[in-house]
Write a protein that holds these residues in place. Structure first.
Motif, short mmCIF file in Angstrom:
data_model
loop_
_atom_site.label_atom_id
_atom_site.label_comp_id
_atom_site.label_asym_id
_atom_site.label_seq_id
_atom_site.Cartn_x
_atom_site.Cartn_y
_atom_site.Cartn_z
N UNK B 55 0.83 -1.20 0.00
CA UNK B 55 0.00 0.00 0.00
C UNK B 55 0.88 1.26 0.00
N UNK B 56 0.31 2.33 -0.54
CA UNK B 56 1.01 3.62 -0.65
C UNK B 56 0.19 4.67 0.10
N UNK B 57 0.84 5.40 0.98
CA UNK B 57 0.17 6.52 1.66
C UNK B 57 0.91 7.79 1.28
N UNK B 58 0.23 8.67 0.56
CA UNK B 58 0.91 9.87 0.06
C UNK B 58 0.78 11.05 1.03
N UNK B 59 0.30 10.79 2.26
CA UNK B 59 0.16 11.92 3.20
C UNK B 59 0.55 11.49 4.61
N UNK B 60 1.84 11.59 4.89
CA UNK B 60 2.39 11.12 6.16
C UNK B 60 3.38 12.15 6.71
N UNK B 61 3.32 12.37 8.01
CA UNK B 61 4.31 13.24 8.67
C UNK B 61 5.29 12.35 9.43
N UNK B 62 6.51 12.28 8.94
CA UNK B 62 7.52 11.43 9.60
C UNK B 62 8.35 12.24 10.60
N UNK B 63 8.18 13.57 10.59
CA UNK B 63 8.70 14.46 11.65
C UNK B 63 10.19 14.68 11.65
N UNK B 64 10.93 13.96 10.80
CA UNK B 64 12.36 14.25 10.74
C UNK B 64 12.66 15.01 9.45
N UNK B 65 13.56 15.99 9.48
CA UNK B 65 14.39 16.40 10.62
C UNK B 65 13.65 17.29 11.64
N UNK B 66 14.15 17.27 12.86
CA UNK B 66 13.81 18.32 13.82
C UNK B 66 12.78 17.99 14.86
N UNK B 67 11.99 16.94 14.65
CA UNK B 67 10.94 16.67 15.63
C UNK B 67 10.95 15.19 16.01
N UNK B 68 12.15 14.68 16.27
CA UNK B 68 12.29 13.24 16.50
C UNK B 68 11.72 12.80 17.85
N UNK B 69 11.25 13.77 18.65
CA UNK B 69 10.53 13.37 19.86
C UNK B 69 9.11 12.92 19.52
N UNK B 70 8.63 13.25 18.31
CA UNK B 70 7.29 12.83 17.91
C UNK B 70 7.34 11.53 17.12
N UNK B 71 8.33 11.43 16.21
CA UNK B 71 8.44 10.27 15.33
C UNK B 71 9.83 10.31 14.69
N UNK B 72 10.30 9.13 14.30
CA UNK B 72 11.57 9.05 13.56
C UNK B 72 11.34 8.26 12.28
N UNK B 73 12.33 8.27 11.41
CA UNK B 73 12.25 7.45 10.21
C UNK B 73 12.01 5.99 10.60
N UNK B 74 12.72 5.55 11.63
CA UNK B 74 12.60 4.14 12.04
C UNK B 74 11.21 3.84 12.58
N UNK B 75 10.73 4.67 13.53
CA UNK B 75 9.44 4.36 14.16
C UNK B 75 8.28 4.60 13.20
N UNK B 76 8.34 5.68 12.44
CA UNK B 76 7.25 5.99 11.52
C UNK B 76 7.10 4.93 10.44
#
Lengths: 311, 426
Positions: B55-76
């Protein structure tokens, strides 16, 4: 089982008619305390009440303070400027600190709708809403309803007009919710920007012509109108407001002789109400203030005290 | 020995090729291959499961750079994989915002190291998402962005929006827009209607979205270039887009799961996990949006996955940031409502809305099971009833309104370039 089992009062919308009536009856019992020379009962002796006012207020805070003192509670007042909220502490953390200071009751005035409920769900202390943004001001609603019931002996079937800035008014909302539950017919009156027709979904009638409803109402409750600070796009100016919605002498003359004139204060003489009318025989504005003490005693006692009313 | 995988006996649904049959799907070297019976080194039993393009989701906030307290590449991306997604498109409202080739390159390198699914980037339309001057669109394109958007913000100046659309056309980039007229919406935080009146919360009227949707339709026509309207919340927007598409205008719209699952009445408890932008609206809007999905007006489904730390969300509702997580819940919500309960669309169409449609919109070489395509595959159990527990979420943040909700259907295994990156724990 007692009618009242809540530790908090966050709004009238969530109360049943029986719960509202219980508070009104309790207030009636407490009103006598203020008429004695020794204006004090030991109902909340040893309890600590914090007046936590994040928005400025003098009359509501003072009324809660008097009510708490008459119940023998110890009272601490905290205002926004003195609080840690100014230093970036969250509302939740500040309130947890108040609870850690063993406050039994926190009376909260705050600009955010839902702020009292937010604390009520997170704290063991009793939370009393003294105004949360444009949402509710339940003790003001109760004291208005108490005053009406005292004069008429009932609420059901009365025609009650609330006039002014309804959209932004927590006083209006608490009145609407409480009055409708007790069976009143409520009409909201004001400019279409501040009293949108969509309010009718709440079960009230909306009118934009004060003159049309004067002859039929039993109560007219005038809300304070604000213009200079924040309502510039809602109506053109105070002069036009007075001409359309001010309770002038000419309009007051069309009221039934038995019609009560109410105002939650502070009043703008010559704006929402003519100065002489505010002081006239139909006005119960100062009785509302006195009744506010009894209503707040009833609320504090019901939420944080024991069963039954001490005599 | 080279790994050759046979996904056996599943219902293979590949909307790009109009394929829906019980069959085996073969993969090797990270690609889909033609069947070579008997040569498999690994077999995945897919009996009773749907085998679909990832599946493809074209609307996601992964929060990096700068907001890694919300989400990271790994966790998102772990959350994405758990939701059945093999490709996500990251929004540019990071810190710094993704308005330069340097930031895009940083994101892609971080994703290459940490992400378990494909991360594609959008670039900002304007510098700093301020809506004032164009970002370096050519450099962003060369750095590999797949679309442009100022998401989280909306360009209010119509002239700047017009020139952005015209300029983006030169690179074949779709402009995506968060549709919000600031003067009408003001400080609105919930749908303007009965509930905002009741709760005393500032209203965010439908017209605040519809005005910008109408503006975008006119600009798409003027520039003869595509504009994609993000997270449609209002029934009126659906009508506008339907009429414009009937006239051949290159306008499209997407839907977030929460906008068909919840109404504004859920704000009654003042819980900020029900606060997002645009806001939850009414049952009438839900009906209009579902009708729009069913008749092909709205062609993209997404999450607007917007993680926030609990200490940021757990404040007074008018102070709380907008947004909720959604990658792990969206497929189940859409499947449960659109396919199971309402039967507005069938399962192959649902898969298309998550694969071939977004791939076509952004010209991605993903979202298909064609031989030679990347072996991005999801195995879905369409009959599995399950309950979402936010405490089991892979996202760093837990700001969801769906804790404890039960739906039918979910991804059970997610495969990216032939490698299984996530499997539902038994």
């Amino acid at each position: 089982m007692s009618t009242w089992t809540r530790k908090d009062l966050t709004g009238l919308d969530e109360l049943t008619a029986a719960e509202i009536t219980f508070l009104l009856d309790t207030a009636r019992a407490f009103k006598g305390v203020g008429e004695r020379s020794l204006k004090k009962v030991p109902a909340l002796r040893g309890k600590t009440l914090v007046n936590f006012f994040v928005e400025p207020s003098t009359r509501t805070r003072t009324s809660f303070e008097v009510a708490a003192m008459r119940l023998s509670a110890d009272v601490v007042n905290i205002s926004a400027t003195a609080s840690s909220l100014q230093k970036g502490e969250t509302l939740k953390d500040t309130a947890l600190n108040l609870q850690a200071l063993q406050a039994d009751i926190i009376v909260l005035r705050h600009s955010s709708p839902g702020s009292s409920r937010f604390l009520a769900e997170r704290l063991d202390s009793s939370i009393i809403n003294a105004g949360d943004g444009a949402h509710e001001h339940p003790t003001q609603g109760l004291l208005d309803i108490f005053t009406i019931r005292e004069k008429f002996g009932r609420i059901e079937g009365l025609n009650i007009a609330i006039v002014g800035d309804i959209l932004f008014s927590r006083v209006a909302r608490s009145n609407i919710f409480g009055l409708l539950k007790l069976g009143a017919n409520v009409t909201l009156v004001g400019p279409s920007t501040l009293v949108p027709k969509s309010f009718e979904k709440l079960g009230v009638r909306v009118s934009h012509r004060l003159d049309d409803i004067l002859a039929e109402v039993d109560v007219v409750n005038l809300l304070r109108i604000q213009h200079e600070r924040q309502r510039k796009e809602y109506f053109p100016g105070l002069g036009e407001y007075v001409s359309l919605f001010g309770l002038t002498k000419a309009r007051a003359a069309k009221l039934k002789p038995s019609c009560l004139i109410m105002h939650p204060g502070p009043i703008n003489r010559g704006v929402e109400i003519d100065s002489d009318i505010a002081d006239g025989h139909q006005s119960v504005i100062l009785e509302q203030v006195t009744n506010g003490i009894a209503v707040r005693m009833a609320v504090l006692y019901s939420c944080a005290g024991g069963a039954g009313v001490p005599t | 020995m080279k790994k050759i995988t046979r996904i056996a006996n599943g219902r293979v649904i590949d909307p790009a090729n109009h394929r829906d049959e019980t069959a085996d799907l073969w993969m090797a070297d990270g690609k889909i291959i033609d069947p070579i019976p008997g040569k498999e080194t690994e077999t995945i039993d897919a009996t009773g499961l749907v085998v679909a393009p990832g599946l493809i989701d074209i609307h996601v906030h992964l929060r990096e750079p700068g907001q890694s307290h919300k989400e990271t590449m790994a966790s998102g991306t772990r959350a994405a994989a758990a939701g059945g997604f093999t490709t996500v498109v990251a929004m540019p409202n990071t810190n710094p915002s993704a308005d330069s080739a340097a930031t895009i390159t940083w994101i892609k390198e971080k994703a290459a190291r940490e992400a378990c699914v494909n991360v594609l980037c959008t670039g900002a339309i304007t510098k700093g998402l301020k809506g004032e001057e164009l970002a370096p669109v050519g450099s962003l394109f060369n750095a590999g962005v797949v679309a442009l958007t100022d998401d989280g913000h909306c360009i209010q100046n119509n002239e700047i929006m017009r020139r952005a659309v015209e300029y983006a056309r030169m690179f074949g980039l779709t402009v995506m827009d968060h549709c919000q007229d600031y003067s009408i919406v003001g400080d609105g935080i919930m749908h303007e209607g009965e509930w905002s009146l009741r709760l005393g919360l500032p209203g965010w009227p439908r017209a605040g979205e519809e005005m910008i949707v109408a503006r975008n339709i006119m600009l798409a026509e003027l520039c003869d270039s595509p504009i994609h309207c993000q997270h449609i919340s209002s029934g009126g927007s659906v009508r506008l887009i339907r009429e414009a598409r009937a006239r051949g205008i290159k306008i499209s719209g997407e839907v977030c799961a929460h906008h068909i699952a919840l109404t504004d009445a859920t704000l009654a408890a003042f819980d900020s996990n029900f606060k997002m932008n645009p806001p939850l609206r009414t049952q009438e809007d839900i009906e209009a949006i579902i009708a729009g999905i069913a008749d092909g007006t709205l062609t993209i489904l997404c999450s607007d996955h917007a993680p926030h730390a609990s200490y940021e969300k757990e404040v007074e509702i008018d102070h709380a940031p907008f947004g909720i997580t959604g990658l792990e819940t969206e497929f189940a919500i859409f499947h449960d409502i659109l396919v199971q309960k309402r039967q507005a669309i069938d399962l192959p169409r649902l898969i298309a809305l998550f694969t071939s449609e977004p791939a076509a919109l952004l010209k991605l070489d993903r979202g298909t099971l064609s031989s030679g395509a990347a072996a991005d595959v999801v195995l879905i159990d369409p009959k599995l009833d399950w309950t979402f527990d936010k405490n089991q979420s892979a996202s760093l943040s837990k700001n969801t309104p769906f804790h404890g909700h039960t739906w039918r259907g979910r991804a059970v295994r997610t495969i990216v370039s032939g490698e299984t990156v996530w499997t539902l724990a038994a």
